[in-house]
Design a protein around this motif. Structure first.
Motif, PDB file in Angstrom:
ATOM      1  N   ARG A  38       0.839  -1.199   0.000  1.00 48.10           N
ATOM      2  CA  ARG A  38       0.000   0.000   0.000  1.00 48.10           C
ATOM      3  C   ARG A  38       0.872   1.246   0.000  1.00 48.10           C
ATOM      4  NH1 ARG A  38      -3.630  -0.092   5.099  1.00 48.10           N
ATOM      5  NH2 ARG A  38      -1.756  -1.023   6.000  1.00 48.10           N
ATOM      6  N   SER A  39       0.444   2.259  -0.728  1.00 46.79           N
ATOM      7  CA  SER A  39       1.152   3.535  -0.689  1.00 46.79           C
ATOM      8  C   SER A  39       0.949   4.176   0.678  1.00 46.79           C
ATOM      9  CB  SER A  39       0.632   4.466  -1.776  1.00 46.79           C
ATOM     10  OG  SER A  39      -0.707   4.857  -1.498  1.00 46.79           O
ATOM     11  N   ALA A  40       1.782   5.155   1.005  1.00 45.64           N
ATOM     12  CA  ALA A  40       1.664   5.840   2.293  1.00 45.64           C
ATOM     13  C   ALA A  40       0.303   6.516   2.430  1.00 45.64           C
ATOM     14  CB  ALA A  40       2.789   6.857   2.444  1.00 45.64           C
ATOM     15  N   LEU A  41      -0.172   7.134   1.330  1.00 45.29           N
ATOM     16  CA  LEU A  41      -1.466   7.801   1.364  1.00 45.29           C
ATOM     17  C   LEU A  41      -2.592   6.801   1.588  1.00 45.29           C
ATOM     18  CD1 LEU A  41      -3.206  10.313   1.065  1.00 45.29           C
ATOM     19  CD2 LEU A  41      -3.163   9.965  -1.429  1.00 45.29           C
ATOM     20  N   ARG A  42      -2.535   5.675   0.877  1.00 53.37           N
ATOM     21  CA  ARG A  42      -3.561   4.643   1.017  1.00 53.37           C
ATOM     22  C   ARG A  42      -3.543   4.074   2.436  1.00 53.37           C
ATOM     23  NH1 ARG A  42      -5.807   0.601  -2.290  1.00 53.37           N
ATOM     24  NH2 ARG A  42      -7.107  -0.743  -0.981  1.00 53.37           N
ATOM     25  N   ARG A  43      -2.359   3.877   2.975  1.00 51.62           N
ATOM     26  CA  ARG A  43      -2.229   3.316   4.325  1.00 51.62           C
ATOM     27  C   ARG A  43      -2.854   4.242   5.363  1.00 51.62           C
ATOM     28  NH1 ARG A  43       2.727   2.328   4.009  1.00 51.62           N
ATOM     29  NH2 ARG A  43       3.544   4.237   4.972  1.00 51.62           N
ATOM     30  N   GLU A  44      -2.562   5.542   5.259  1.00 59.30           N
ATOM     31  CA  GLU A  44      -3.104   6.483   6.229  1.00 59.30           C
ATOM     32  C   GLU A  44      -4.601   6.691   6.030  1.00 59.30           C
ATOM     33  OE1 GLU A  44      -1.488   7.443   8.866  1.00 59.30           O
ATOM     34  OE2 GLU A  44       0.191   6.259   8.085  1.00 59.30           O
ATOM     35  N   THR A  45      -5.046   6.645   4.778  1.00 60.80           N
ATOM     36  CA  THR A  45      -6.483   6.736   4.520  1.00 60.80           C
ATOM     37  C   THR A  45      -7.220   5.562   5.141  1.00 60.80           C
ATOM     38  OG1 THR A  45      -6.112   7.911   2.434  1.00 60.80           O
ATOM     39  CG2 THR A  45      -8.258   6.863   2.730  1.00 60.80           C
ATOM     40  N   ASP A  46      -6.663   4.365   4.996  1.00 59.19           N
ATOM     41  CA  ASP A  46      -7.261   3.176   5.600  1.00 59.19           C
ATOM     42  C   ASP A  46      -7.310   3.293   7.118  1.00 59.19           C
ATOM     43  OD1 ASP A  46      -7.685   2.010   3.155  1.00 59.19           O
ATOM     44  OD2 ASP A  46      -5.950   0.669   3.249  1.00 59.19           O
ATOM     45  N   ARG A  47      -6.275   3.840   7.697  1.00 52.25           N
ATOM     46  CA  ARG A  47      -6.245   3.988   9.159  1.00 52.25           C
ATOM     47  C   ARG A  47      -7.261   5.014   9.632  1.00 52.25           C
ATOM     48  NH1 ARG A  47       0.397   3.741   9.567  1.00 52.25           N
ATOM     49  NH2 ARG A  47       0.532   1.457   9.425  1.00 52.25           N
ATOM     50  N   PHE A  48      -7.426   6.081   8.853  1.00 55.14           N
ATOM     51  CA  PHE A  48      -8.464   7.056   9.194  1.00 55.14           C
ATOM     52  C   PHE A  48      -9.841   6.401   9.135  1.00 55.14           C
ATOM     53  CE2 PHE A  48     -11.734   9.954   7.641  1.00 55.14           C
ATOM     54  CZ  PHE A  48     -11.760  10.882   8.671  1.00 55.14           C
TER      55      PHE A  48
END
Length: 258
Positions: free
Chosen positions: A4-14
């Motif tokens: 996962r990209s960093a953006l996708r990872r943080e979006t998933d965590r949000f």
């Protein structure tokens, strides 16, 4: 998960934190694990800000049709529906355990019991009545900013427990729960939660109402260490509710000087 990209990872965590605190559905693709939930904890206070903004929208819309007390009541009902009484349930379970238990094992056993006891019911009624009375005591122009900020800082106060306190039930957790937060994570959480207030006009004295939250947080942590050796998810819910009430008490008192 490493692809996962960093953006996708943080979006998933949000999104994971959004699902954790509300009844808002999220895509099934969002991965879940204890590690991911711990990483998602930095967004918990931001979710509080979002919840506060949605409740404020309901209050604002309702105030166009009904008197202020009814608008406040409707916004509170919306909050309970939106969160599934998540923190209120924690408050009731925590107070039942701390009120009815006499040692660590008994306190934790009572907290895990889904039945509502006298201590929990009394605390729950007091918390709901207190929030209604305190919001209704504010000047109408300050209800919305106070409502939003109360949701944000109360969740930040609860999240800070994961930085310094131990989890009291390390084995056999009944519910998924984030239990760890780094100093950097707490700083990020605070920044995300309070950033929206750059655009929300608040009297400067409002920020003095944060000081009692610090005292509450350290007293509550000491109390929990004494009786159960740390915190549980129910204890975090209780601290969030107590922090919301404490902040509103401070704001109402400061309104005398505004």
């Amino acid at each position: 998960m490493s692809d996962r990209s960093a953006l996708r990872r943080e979006t998933d965590r949000f999104l994971l934190s959004l699902q954790f605190f509300t009844r808002i559905p999220i895509p099934a693709r969002v991965p879940y694990s204890e590690s991911e939930l711990n990483q998602a904890a930095v967004y918990f206070p931001l979710i509080g800000t979002l919840i506060g903004m949605l409740c404020a929208q309901v209050y604002w819309g309702a105030s166009m049709l009904w008197p202020v007390p009814i608008a406040i009541l409707l916004s509170m009902v919306f909050s309970l529906l939106l969160t599934g009484c998540f923190h209120e349930d924690g408050l009731a379970d925590c107070m039942d355990g701390m009120g009815g238990g006499w040692d660590r094992e008994r306190i934790l056993a009572i907290m895990q019991d889904s039945r509502l006891g006298t201590y929990g019911a009394t605390a729950l009624i007091g918390a709901l009545a207190g929030k209604f009375l305190l919001l209704n005591a504010l000047p109408p122009t300050l209800i919305i900013p106070a409502m939003i900020l109360a949701h944000a800082v109360s969740r930040l106060n609860a999240a800070s427990m994961m930085l310094t306190e131990a989890y009291a039930r390390p084995d056999g957790k009944a519910k998924p729960l984030a239990v760890q937060m780094s100093p950097t994570g707490l700083l990020i959480a605070a920044t995300l939660a309070l950033l929206p207030f750059i655009w929300i006009e608040l009297p400067n004295l409002f920020w003095l109402a944060l000081l009692p939250l610090v005292a509450l947080r350290f007293w509550f942590a000491r109390w929990l260490r004494k009786w159960i050796g740390g915190f549980t998810g129910d204890c975090l819910g209780a601290l969030q509710q107590l922090s919301e009430l404490t902040f509103l008490l401070g704001v109402v008192a400061l309104c005398r000087f505004i």
